[in-house]
Write a protein that holds these residues in place. Structure first.
Motif, PDB file in Angstrom:
ATOM      1  N   ILE A  13       0.830  -1.198   0.000  1.00 18.64           N
ATOM      2  CA  ILE A  13       0.000   0.000   0.000  1.00 18.64           C
ATOM      3  C   ILE A  13       0.868   1.252   0.000  1.00 18.64           C
ATOM      4  O   ILE A  13       0.606   2.206  -0.749  1.00 18.64           O
ATOM      5  N   VAL A  14       1.911   1.254   0.819  1.00 14.64           N
ATOM      6  CA  VAL A  14       2.820   2.404   0.867  1.00 14.64           C
ATOM      7  C   VAL A  14       3.446   2.651  -0.502  1.00 14.64           C
ATOM      8  O   VAL A  14       3.419   3.768  -1.037  1.00 14.64           O
ATOM      9  N   GLN A  15       4.008   1.610  -1.088  1.00 17.93           N
ATOM     10  CA  GLN A  15       4.680   1.748  -2.374  1.00 17.93           C
ATOM     11  C   GLN A  15       3.716   2.172  -3.473  1.00 17.93           C
ATOM     12  O   GLN A  15       4.046   3.031  -4.306  1.00 17.93           O
ATOM     13  N   THR A  16       2.540   1.586  -3.494  1.00 15.59           N
ATOM     14  CA  THR A  16       1.571   1.887  -4.543  1.00 15.59           C
ATOM     15  C   THR A  16       1.011   3.290  -4.387  1.00 15.59           C
ATOM     16  O   THR A  16       0.882   4.039  -5.360  1.00 15.59           O
ATOM     17  N   SER A  17       0.683   3.671  -3.169  1.00 12.51           N
ATOM     18  CA  SER A  17       0.148   5.003  -2.919  1.00 12.51           C
ATOM     19  C   SER A  17       1.172   6.085  -3.250  1.00 12.51           C
ATOM     20  O   SER A  17       0.824   7.140  -3.802  1.00 12.51           O
ATOM     21  N   ASN A  18       2.436   5.824  -2.929  1.00 13.49           N
ATOM     22  CA  ASN A  18       3.480   6.833  -3.149  1.00 13.49           C
ATOM     23  C   ASN A  18       3.691   7.167  -4.621  1.00 13.49           C
ATOM     24  O   ASN A  18       4.178   8.261  -4.947  1.00 13.49           O
ATOM     25  N   THR A  19       3.351   6.242  -5.507  1.00 12.96           N
ATOM     26  CA  THR A  19       3.538   6.492  -6.942  1.00 12.96           C
ATOM     27  C   THR A  19       2.226   6.748  -7.676  1.00 12.96           C
ATOM     28  O   THR A  19       2.246   7.042  -8.871  1.00 12.96           O
ATOM     29  N   ALA A  20       1.098   6.642  -6.982  1.00 16.53           N
ATOM     30  CA  ALA A  20      -0.210   6.855  -7.607  1.00 16.53           C
ATOM     31  C   ALA A  20      -0.555   8.337  -7.646  1.00 16.53           C
ATOM     32  O   ALA A  20      -0.114   9.129  -6.804  1.00 16.53           O
ATOM     33  N   GLU A  21      -1.368   8.706  -8.619  1.00 16.68           N
ATOM     34  CA  GLU A  21      -1.874  10.070  -8.688  1.00 16.68           C
ATOM     35  C   GLU A  21      -2.907  10.314  -7.593  1.00 16.68           C
ATOM     36  O   GLU A  21      -2.922  11.379  -6.969  1.00 16.68           O
ATOM     37  N   PHE A  22      -3.765   9.318  -7.373  1.00 18.47           N
ATOM     38  CA  PHE A  22      -4.784   9.404  -6.334  1.00 18.47           C
ATOM     39  C   PHE A  22      -4.834   8.102  -5.546  1.00 18.47           C
ATOM     40  O   PHE A  22      -4.603   7.023  -6.102  1.00 18.47           O
ATOM     41  N   THR A  23      -5.159   8.211  -4.252  1.00 19.49           N
ATOM     42  CA  THR A  23      -5.409   7.054  -3.401  1.00 19.49           C
ATOM     43  C   THR A  23      -6.782   7.241  -2.781  1.00 19.49           C
ATOM     44  O   THR A  23      -7.043   8.252  -2.121  1.00 19.49           O
ATOM     45  N   LEU A  24      -7.679   6.255  -3.018  1.00 19.91           N
ATOM     46  CA  LEU A  24      -9.052   6.327  -2.536  1.00 19.91           C
ATOM     47  C   LEU A  24      -9.331   5.183  -1.570  1.00 19.91           C
ATOM     48  O   LEU A  24      -8.813   4.075  -1.747  1.00 19.91           O
ATOM     49  N   SER A  25     -10.153   5.452  -0.564  1.00 16.93           N
ATOM     50  CA  SER A  25     -10.602   4.374   0.317  1.00 16.93           C
ATOM     51  C   SER A  25     -12.068   4.558   0.637  1.00 16.93           C
ATOM     52  O   SER A  25     -12.593   5.680   0.629  1.00 16.93           O
ATOM     53  N   VAL A  26     -12.720   3.442   0.919  1.00 13.26           N
ATOM     54  CA  VAL A  26     -14.118   3.444   1.337  1.00 13.26           C
ATOM     55  C   VAL A  26     -14.199   2.779   2.699  1.00 13.26           C
ATOM     56  O   VAL A  26     -13.530   1.778   2.954  1.00 13.26           O
ATOM     57  N   CYS A  27     -15.031   3.350   3.577  1.00 12.75           N
ATOM     58  CA  CYS A  27     -15.332   2.685   4.844  1.00 12.75           C
ATOM     59  C   CYS A  27     -14.038   2.464   5.647  1.00 12.75           C
ATOM     60  O   CYS A  27     -13.180   3.333   5.719  1.00 12.75           O
ATOM     61  N   THR A  28     -13.867   1.294   6.236  1.00 14.93           N
ATOM     62  CA  THR A  28     -12.686   1.014   7.048  1.00 14.93           C
ATOM     63  C   THR A  28     -11.435   0.769   6.216  1.00 14.93           C
ATOM     64  O   THR A  28     -10.370   0.520   6.781  1.00 14.93           O
ATOM     65  N   GLY A  29     -11.543   0.878   4.899  1.00 12.46           N
ATOM     66  CA  GLY A  29     -10.336   0.823   4.080  1.00 12.46           C
ATOM     67  C   GLY A  29      -9.342   1.892   4.485  1.00 12.46           C
ATOM     68  O   GLY A  29      -8.119   1.724   4.325  1.00 12.46           O
ATOM     69  N   SER A  30      -9.839   3.001   5.032  1.00 15.55           N
ATOM     70  CA  SER A  30      -8.938   4.063   5.491  1.00 15.55           C
ATOM     71  C   SER A  30      -8.062   3.605   6.654  1.00 15.55           C
ATOM     72  O   SER A  30      -7.002   4.190   6.904  1.00 15.55           O
ATOM     73  N   ALA A  31      -8.481   2.564   7.370  1.00 13.40           N
ATOM     74  CA  ALA A  31      -7.640   2.028   8.446  1.00 13.40           C
ATOM     75  C   ALA A  31      -6.347   1.450   7.880  1.00 13.40           C
ATOM     76  O   ALA A  31      -5.272   1.567   8.489  1.00 13.40           O
ATOM     77  N   LEU A  32      -6.441   0.810   6.707  1.00 13.95           N
ATOM     78  CA  LEU A  32      -5.235   0.271   6.068  1.00 13.95           C
ATOM     79  C   LEU A  32      -4.319   1.397   5.619  1.00 13.95           C
ATOM     80  O   LEU A  32      -3.094   1.319   5.772  1.00 13.95           O
ATOM     81  N   LEU A  33      -4.896   2.459   5.081  1.00 13.11           N
ATOM     82  CA  LEU A  33      -4.080   3.608   4.696  1.00 13.11           C
ATOM     83  C   LEU A  33      -3.455   4.258   5.921  1.00 13.11           C
ATOM     84  O   LEU A  33      -2.275   4.637   5.904  1.00 13.11           O
ATOM     85  N   ALA A  34      -4.242   4.382   6.978  1.00 12.99           N
ATOM     86  CA  ALA A  34      -3.734   5.001   8.203  1.00 12.99           C
ATOM     87  C   ALA A  34      -2.609   4.179   8.815  1.00 12.99           C
ATOM     88  O   ALA A  34      -1.579   4.720   9.237  1.00 12.99           O
ATOM     89  N   LYS A  35      -2.787   2.870   8.861  1.00 14.49           N
ATOM     90  CA  LYS A  35      -1.773   1.999   9.455  1.00 14.49           C
ATOM     91  C   LYS A  35      -0.472   2.066   8.657  1.00 14.49           C
ATOM     92  O   LYS A  35       0.619   1.963   9.224  1.00 14.49           O
ATOM     93  N   SER A  36      -0.582   2.281   7.356  1.00 12.78           N
ATOM     94  CA  SER A  36       0.619   2.355   6.515  1.00 12.78           C
ATOM     95  C   SER A  36       1.378   3.663   6.704  1.00 12.78           C
ATOM     96  O   SER A  36       2.542   3.766   6.318  1.00 12.78           O
ATOM     97  N   GLY A  37       0.702   4.674   7.249  1.00 14.15           N
ATOM     98  CA  GLY A  37       1.336   5.973   7.460  1.00 14.15           C
ATOM     99  C   GLY A  37       1.148   6.965   6.332  1.00 14.15           C
ATOM    100  O   GLY A  37       1.507   8.134   6.474  1.00 14.15           O
ATOM    101  N   VAL A  38       0.559   6.533   5.220  1.00 11.33           N
ATOM    102  CA  VAL A  38       0.456   7.455   4.082  1.00 11.33           C
ATOM    103  C   VAL A  38      -0.506   8.604   4.353  1.00 11.33           C
ATOM    104  O   VAL A  38      -0.421   9.660   3.708  1.00 11.33           O
ATOM    105  N   LEU A  39      -1.433   8.430   5.305  1.00 11.18           N
ATOM    106  CA  LEU A  39      -2.389   9.488   5.629  1.00 11.18           C
ATOM    107  C   LEU A  39      -1.885  10.448   6.706  1.00 11.18           C
ATOM    108  O   LEU A  39      -2.572  11.420   7.031  1.00 11.18           O
TER     109      LEU A  39
END
Length: 216
Positions: free
Chosen positions: A101-127
């Protein structure tokens, strides 16, 4: 020698490829509501289901999906899309997935999450340092996964730079229309809503479920 990074474009230099992450216990509507909307614009978006293996992945509702590609592939995506679901509570401890998630988000133009998917983004530190929201029923638990995130209690969805996060389940479709408006203009978003016969909850700052769950 530098690693070769493949980028899906399929003849349209402006086409954005979406990596839609699936994991055991993902929420069906979190994923397929938004993918219905993105998929209607088939000249603009190329949808890929990404999982840790090519084994069919069971949703929280037990329906299974077949991934298109694995997280081991060295591919740069334009958009990372992360659904929520009961399986998130397990996957926040999946170090390999979090790193992807970290690697993919860092090179993506946009990163989207729905519902508790934001927990995965938060845990990765990208948010960290960004504004975000999540499912109001699971708000307290998700906040624990990312104490450096500015969590917005009332929002239906939040746009902050490359990150767009939504509240629970059906809110993902409201967010997707908001993302389409951001990327392609309000008229395109309205046409997609009409094609889907969907009543768009347009006020991203007002989630009625925040009050129902005692957050405001």
């Amino acid at each position: 020698m530098a690693d070769f990074v493949a980028v899906f474009r399929h003849g349209n230099k402006n086409m954005r490829t979406i990596a839609a992450l699936v994991f055991p216990g993902f929420e069906l509507l979190d994923l397929f509501g938004p993918m219905e909307m993105f998929g209607l614009l088939d000249k603009e978006f190329d949808l890929k289901l990404v999982a840790e293996s090519m084994t069919p992945v069971a949703s929280n509702q037990r329906l299974k999906v077949k991934p298109d590609i694995t997280t081991d592939a060295n591919i740069q995506y334009d958009i990372l899309f992360v659904p929520g679901g009961a399986g998130v509570r397990r996957e926040v401890n999946n170090k390999a997935l979090i790193e992807w998630i970290v690697q993919t988000s860092n090179t993506a133009e946009f990163t989207l999450s729905v519902c508790t998917g934001s927990a995965l983004l938060a845990k990765s530190g990208v948010l960290d340092g960004h504004r975000a929201t999540t499912n109001k029923a699971a708000f307290s638990w998700v906040v624990e996964q990312g104490p450096k995130v500015e969590w917005i209690r009332q929002a239906r969805w939040v746009e902050d730079g490359p990150f767009i996060t939504s509240s629970g389940v059906s809110a993902g479709m409201d967010m997707t229309l908001g993302a389409l408006a951001l990327m392609h203009g309000i008229e395109i978003a309205e046409k997609v809503a009409m094609w889907c016969e969907y009543t768009w909850h347009r006020d991203k700052e007002n989630d009625p479920f925040a009050k129902l769950h005692g957050l405001v």
